[in-house]
Design a protein around this motif. Structure first.
Motif, PDB file in Angstrom:
ATOM      1  N   MET A  40      -2.539   0.181  -7.514  1.00 31.86           N
ATOM      2  CA  MET A  40      -3.210   1.471  -7.406  1.00 31.86           C
ATOM      3  C   MET A  40      -4.522   1.279  -6.659  1.00 31.86           C
ATOM      4  O   MET A  40      -4.979   0.151  -6.459  1.00 31.86           O
ATOM      5  CB  MET A  40      -3.483   2.072  -8.796  1.00 31.86           C
ATOM      6  CG  MET A  40      -4.402   1.234  -9.657  1.00 31.86           C
ATOM      7  SD  MET A  40      -4.876   2.078 -11.184  1.00 31.86           S
ATOM      8  CE  MET A  40      -5.863   3.419 -10.525  1.00 31.86           C
ATOM      9  N   ALA A  41      -5.121   2.387  -6.244  1.00 32.10           N
ATOM     10  CA  ALA A  41      -6.406   2.334  -5.546  1.00 32.10           C
ATOM     11  C   ALA A  41      -7.132   3.649  -5.742  1.00 32.10           C
ATOM     12  O   ALA A  41      -6.514   4.718  -5.707  1.00 32.10           O
ATOM     13  CB  ALA A  41      -6.210   2.062  -4.059  1.00 32.10           C
ATOM     14  N   GLN A  42      -8.425   3.550  -5.964  1.00 32.65           N
ATOM     15  CA  GLN A  42      -9.313   4.706  -5.962  1.00 32.65           C
ATOM     16  C   GLN A  42     -10.345   4.451  -4.878  1.00 32.65           C
ATOM     17  O   GLN A  42     -11.039   3.433  -4.915  1.00 32.65           O
ATOM     18  CB  GLN A  42      -9.982   4.885  -7.328  1.00 32.65           C
ATOM     19  CG  GLN A  42      -8.997   5.266  -8.424  1.00 32.65           C
ATOM     20  CD  GLN A  42      -9.672   5.396  -9.780  1.00 32.65           C
ATOM     21  OE1 GLN A  42     -10.449   4.525 -10.169  1.00 32.65           O
ATOM     22  NE2 GLN A  42      -9.378   6.462 -10.486  1.00 32.65           N
ATOM     23  N   GLY A  57       4.509   3.652  -5.449  1.00 37.21           N
ATOM     24  CA  GLY A  57       5.739   4.302  -5.896  1.00 37.21           C
ATOM     25  C   GLY A  57       5.522   5.609  -6.609  1.00 37.21           C
ATOM     26  O   GLY A  57       6.450   6.145  -7.224  1.00 37.21           O
ATOM     27  N   GLY A  58       4.289   6.138  -6.533  1.00 35.76           N
ATOM     28  CA  GLY A  58       4.003   7.367  -7.273  1.00 35.76           C
ATOM     29  C   GLY A  58       3.124   8.314  -6.498  1.00 35.76           C
ATOM     30  O   GLY A  58       3.422   8.677  -5.361  1.00 35.76           O
ATOM     31  N   MET A  59       2.010   8.652  -7.067  1.00 33.91           N
ATOM     32  CA  MET A  59       1.156   9.713  -6.554  1.00 33.91           C
ATOM     33  C   MET A  59       0.210   9.204  -5.475  1.00 33.91           C
ATOM     34  O   MET A  59      -0.357   8.118  -5.577  1.00 33.91           O
ATOM     35  CB  MET A  59       0.344  10.289  -7.716  1.00 33.91           C
ATOM     36  CG  MET A  59      -0.718  11.301  -7.329  1.00 33.91           C
ATOM     37  SD  MET A  59      -1.716  11.771  -8.751  1.00 33.91           S
ATOM     38  CE  MET A  59      -2.515  10.201  -9.129  1.00 33.91           C
ATOM     39  N   LYS A  71      -1.545  11.918   3.914  1.00 30.00           N
ATOM     40  CA  LYS A  71      -0.993  11.305   2.700  1.00 30.00           C
ATOM     41  C   LYS A  71      -0.030  10.175   3.048  1.00 30.00           C
ATOM     42  O   LYS A  71      -0.057   9.108   2.419  1.00 30.00           O
ATOM     43  CB  LYS A  71      -0.260  12.362   1.863  1.00 30.00           C
ATOM     44  CG  LYS A  71      -1.158  13.320   1.113  1.00 30.00           C
ATOM     45  CD  LYS A  71      -0.327  14.246   0.241  1.00 30.00           C
ATOM     46  CE  LYS A  71      -1.200  15.208  -0.533  1.00 30.00           C
ATOM     47  NZ  LYS A  71      -0.396  16.098  -1.397  1.00 30.00           N
ATOM     48  N   ALA A  72       0.811  10.408   4.038  1.00 33.44           N
ATOM     49  CA  ALA A  72       1.773   9.378   4.443  1.00 33.44           C
ATOM     50  C   ALA A  72       1.045   8.158   4.998  1.00 33.44           C
ATOM     51  O   ALA A  72       1.440   7.008   4.732  1.00 33.44           O
ATOM     52  CB  ALA A  72       2.738   9.953   5.481  1.00 33.44           C
ATOM     53  N   THR A  73      -0.029   8.390   5.770  1.00 28.96           N
ATOM     54  CA  THR A  73      -0.805   7.276   6.317  1.00 28.96           C
ATOM     55  C   THR A  73      -1.404   6.431   5.200  1.00 28.96           C
ATOM     56  O   THR A  73      -1.326   5.190   5.213  1.00 28.96           O
ATOM     57  CB  THR A  73      -1.923   7.803   7.233  1.00 28.96           C
ATOM     58  OG1 THR A  73      -1.334   8.485   8.347  1.00 28.96           O
ATOM     59  CG2 THR A  73      -2.793   6.669   7.740  1.00 28.96           C
ATOM     60  N   VAL A  74      -2.015   7.094   4.209  1.00 32.83           N
ATOM     61  CA  VAL A  74      -2.630   6.374   3.083  1.00 32.83           C
ATOM     62  C   VAL A  74      -1.569   5.613   2.303  1.00 32.83           C
ATOM     63  O   VAL A  74      -1.769   4.441   1.933  1.00 32.83           O
ATOM     64  CB  VAL A  74      -3.389   7.363   2.176  1.00 32.83           C
ATOM     65  CG1 VAL A  74      -3.832   6.677   0.876  1.00 32.83           C
ATOM     66  CG2 VAL A  74      -4.587   7.949   2.894  1.00 32.83           C
ATOM     67  N   ASP A  75      -0.442   6.246   2.038  1.00 35.67           N
ATOM     68  CA  ASP A  75       0.621   5.599   1.260  1.00 35.67           C
ATOM     69  C   ASP A  75       1.150   4.364   1.985  1.00 35.67           C
ATOM     70  O   ASP A  75       1.298   3.283   1.383  1.00 35.67           O
ATOM     71  CB  ASP A  75       1.745   6.600   1.002  1.00 35.67           C
ATOM     72  CG  ASP A  75       2.812   6.045   0.079  1.00 35.67           C
ATOM     73  OD1 ASP A  75       2.460   5.507  -0.996  1.00 35.67           O
ATOM     74  OD2 ASP A  75       4.007   6.136   0.418  1.00 35.67           O
ATOM     75  N   ASN A  76       1.433   4.502   3.280  1.00 38.93           N
ATOM     76  CA  ASN A  76       1.962   3.364   4.048  1.00 38.93           C
ATOM     77  C   ASN A  76       0.930   2.232   4.150  1.00 38.93           C
ATOM     78  O   ASN A  76       1.270   1.048   3.995  1.00 38.93           O
ATOM     79  CB  ASN A  76       2.372   3.822   5.452  1.00 38.93           C
ATOM     80  CG  ASN A  76       3.570   4.748   5.435  1.00 38.93           C
ATOM     81  OD1 ASN A  76       4.397   4.692   4.516  1.00 38.93           O
ATOM     82  ND2 ASN A  76       3.684   5.617   6.428  1.00 38.93           N
ATOM     83  N   LEU A  77      -0.331   2.597   4.401  1.00 31.36           N
ATOM     84  CA  LEU A  77      -1.374   1.588   4.522  1.00 31.36           C
ATOM     85  C   LEU A  77      -1.546   0.828   3.211  1.00 31.36           C
ATOM     86  O   LEU A  77      -1.620  -0.412   3.201  1.00 31.36           O
ATOM     87  CB  LEU A  77      -2.689   2.257   4.932  1.00 31.36           C
ATOM     88  CG  LEU A  77      -3.926   1.351   4.977  1.00 31.36           C
ATOM     89  CD1 LEU A  77      -3.740   0.249   6.015  1.00 31.36           C
ATOM     90  CD2 LEU A  77      -5.177   2.171   5.276  1.00 31.36           C
TER      91      LEU A  77
END
Length: 263
Positions: A40-42, A57-59, A71-77
């Motif tokens: 996870m990351a904040q 794998g989640g939010m 959102k896709a960029t952050v998730d992939n990165l």
């Protein structure tokens, strides 16, 4: 700036080029994912929409909540960073017991029951001890007879911590400090309440603003005398009211004597 190994710097260069982000933004996200144990990351990165959260794998949450490309960029990165952290020595090895080390707590505490991190604050639970790292400073608390089941951080940007035990939810600040500076208490947010514990007292009357007194209403003067024509007209009206049964003979006589006295 965060120190990286040569392999870690190569990963940052590659991700920076492919995602069209600055080196600082990629390093910021790498540190955030690392603080979240790779799952996870904040973060608060202007190039990625400001404040946000990511969970493997989640939010995925970003400041621009309707920007699906972001959102896709952050998730992939974050997924790539998580894989890199698991397979590559990205950060230089720091001796145990020192800030920045995976084993950042004092070595004499041994092996923790559980560890975690939130908003750049890390904690580790030991028998009768709780270690908290905040801004590179480690504080060790005596947990007394609490059986700690989990540690959580107050949302909203402050550094207040609480934990759950057999006694319910307890503030970390209520525990005795064994070593370290301690975690600062949450800021005062109830600005309607006095800032001190002293009872509230009203201002002295000498400094209270005076409210102008309302002007007195003078009653409309009622003439004490009337002429005979006015008296006769009133008596005729009263007589009609008496004949109609609106007033009684007694009321008519009383008003007649009153009018006659005013002529």
């Amino acid at each position: 700036m965060q120190q990286l190994t040569e392999a870690g710097q190569n990963i940052v260069n590659d991700l920076s080029s492919r995602y069209n982000l600055s080196h600082d933004a990629v390093i910021h996200m790498m540190v955030s994912v690392n603080n979240g144990a790779g799952g996870m990351a904040q973060f608060n990165c202007p190039e990625l929409g400001g404040s946000g959260q990511w969970m493997r794998g989640g939010m995925t949450m970003v400041g621009d909540m309707f920007n699906h490309n972001l959102k896709a960029t952050v998730d992939n990165l974050c997924n790539e960073l998580s894989s890199a952290l698991a397979s590559t020595q990205v950060f230089p090895v720091i001796p145990a017991g020192r800030p920045g080390s995976p084993n950042w707590w004092p070595g004499d505490l041994g092996i923790p029951f559980s560890t975690g991190a939130q908003n750049f604050i890390r904690y580790a639970v030991f028998p009768q001890r709780l270690a908290v790292e905040n801004n590179g400073q480690v504080t060790v608390y005596d947990t007394l007879d609490h059986s700690i089941g989990g540690v959580s951080q107050q949302q909203g940007g402050d550094s207040s911590l609480s934990f759950s035990s057999q006694y319910g939810t307890v503030s970390v600040n209520s525990l005795p400090v064994i070593s370290g500076p301690g975690v600062p208490p949450p800021p005062q947010t109830n600005f309607a309440a006095p800032a001190t514990n002293e009872p509230y007292s009203a201002p002295s009357p000498s400094i209270m603003p005076e409210t102008p007194a309302a002007p007195e209403t003078q009653p409309t003067p009622v003439p004490n005398t009337i002429n005979s024509n006015e008296a006769m007209n009133l008596l005729e009206q009263l007589g009609r009211l008496r004949d109609a049964g609106v007033v009684t003979q007694e009321e008519f006589d009383h008003k007649k004597r009153e009018l006659m006295a005013r002529i």
